[in-house]
Write a protein that holds these residues in place. Structure first.
Motif, PDB file in Angstrom:
ATOM      1  N   UNK A 137      12.064   4.970   3.598  1.00 51.87           N
ATOM      2  CA  UNK A 137      12.768   4.160   4.597  1.00 51.87           C
ATOM      3  C   UNK A 137      11.775   3.325   5.387  1.00 51.87           C
ATOM      4  N   UNK A 138      10.666   3.944   5.780  1.00 51.49           N
ATOM      5  CA  UNK A 138       9.625   3.206   6.496  1.00 51.49           C
ATOM      6  C   UNK A 138       9.046   2.116   5.596  1.00 51.49           C
ATOM      7  N   UNK A 139       8.811   2.421   4.346  1.00 47.28           N
ATOM      8  CA  UNK A 139       8.302   1.427   3.394  1.00 47.28           C
ATOM      9  C   UNK A 139       9.280   0.265   3.272  1.00 47.28           C
ATOM     10  N   UNK A 140      10.565   0.566   3.181  1.00 46.33           N
ATOM     11  CA  UNK A 140      11.588  -0.469   3.095  1.00 46.33           C
ATOM     12  C   UNK A 140      11.614  -1.311   4.371  1.00 46.33           C
ATOM     13  N   UNK A 141      11.530  -0.684   5.528  1.00 48.98           N
ATOM     14  CA  UNK A 141      11.553  -1.410   6.798  1.00 48.98           C
ATOM     15  C   UNK A 141      10.336  -2.318   6.960  1.00 48.98           C
ATOM     16  N   UNK A 142       9.180  -1.834   6.562  1.00 53.80           N
ATOM     17  CA  UNK A 142       7.962  -2.640   6.660  1.00 53.80           C
ATOM     18  C   UNK A 142       8.056  -3.850   5.726  1.00 53.80           C
ATOM     19  N   UNK A 143       8.570  -3.633   4.523  1.00 49.54           N
ATOM     20  CA  UNK A 143       8.741  -4.744   3.581  1.00 49.54           C
ATOM     21  C   UNK A 143       9.789  -5.727   4.088  1.00 49.54           C
ATOM     22  N   UNK A 144      10.857  -5.213   4.677  1.00 48.74           N
ATOM     23  CA  UNK A 144      11.893  -6.080   5.257  1.00 48.74           C
ATOM     24  C   UNK A 144      11.328  -6.897   6.412  1.00 48.74           C
ATOM     25  N   UNK A 169       0.836  -1.213   0.000  1.00 43.42           N
ATOM     26  CA  UNK A 169       0.000   0.000   0.000  1.00 43.42           C
ATOM     27  C   UNK A 169       0.863   1.251   0.000  1.00 43.42           C
ATOM     28  N   UNK A 170       1.915   1.234   0.792  1.00 47.58           N
ATOM     29  CA  UNK A 170       2.812   2.391   0.831  1.00 47.58           C
ATOM     30  C   UNK A 170       3.482   2.598  -0.526  1.00 47.58           C
ATOM     31  N   UNK A 171       3.826   1.510  -1.194  1.00 51.09           N
ATOM     32  CA  UNK A 171       4.440   1.622  -2.512  1.00 51.09           C
ATOM     33  C   UNK A 171       3.477   2.274  -3.510  1.00 51.09           C
ATOM     34  N   UNK A 225      10.472  12.475   1.907  1.00 62.54           N
ATOM     35  CA  UNK A 225      10.716  11.448   0.889  1.00 62.54           C
ATOM     36  C   UNK A 225      11.592  10.335   1.463  1.00 62.54           C
ATOM     37  N   UNK A 226      12.684  10.729   2.101  1.00 59.63           N
ATOM     38  CA  UNK A 226      13.626   9.756   2.681  1.00 59.63           C
ATOM     39  C   UNK A 226      12.950   8.960   3.790  1.00 59.63           C
ATOM     40  N   UNK A 227      12.236   9.644   4.678  1.00 65.83           N
ATOM     41  CA  UNK A 227      11.577   8.964   5.802  1.00 65.83           C
ATOM     42  C   UNK A 227      10.504   8.002   5.296  1.00 65.83           C
TER      43      UNK A 227
END
Length: 118
Positions: free
Chosen positions: A45-52, A22-24, A40-42
């Motif tokens: 980064x949160x999207x990457x962490x949630x996917x990880x 959803x974030x993507x 943008x960075x935050x």
């Protein structure tokens, strides 16, 4: 789906996966013009962490399933060996009925001459 079908770690993994997807989608469509600079960075980064985190849950579940499968295979192997041993013993008893060990009953355990006087 009923809640008892899947353990909570699967639900957490699914939640993280849906949230990351959803974030993507939101980040590429609706929020693309608003995400600039630090936001943008935050956000990504949160999207990457949630996917990880979804990936970690998936790996954890895979490990748990492999361990469970290994334990079930060991139990199945033990049961198979036990059944083979029982079948071998039964076959030996059928072939040699005279050599089959006799289990003494409770009355036959002690001969009458050897019983202590009370």
């Amino acid at each position: 789906m009923a809640a008892g079908i899947f353990p909570p770690r699967r639900w957490y993994g699914l939640l993280c996966l849906v949230l990351g997807a959803s974030m993507l989608v939101w980040g590429q469509t609706v929020l693309s013009t608003r995400l600039q600079g630090k936001t943008y960075i935050i956000y990504w980064t949160v999207c990457f962490l949630v996917t990880s985190l979804a990936l970690i849950f998936a790996l954890w579940e895979t490990r748990r399933l492999r361990l469970k499968l290994h334990e079930e295979e060991k139990a199945l192997f033990r049961e198979m060996v036990r059944q083979i041993e029982q079948a071998r013993q039964q076959k030996e008893e059928q072939q040699n009925p005279k050599t089959a060990p006799l289990k003494p009953s409770a009355k036959e355990g002690i001969p009458s001459e050897a019983k202590p006087d009370s």
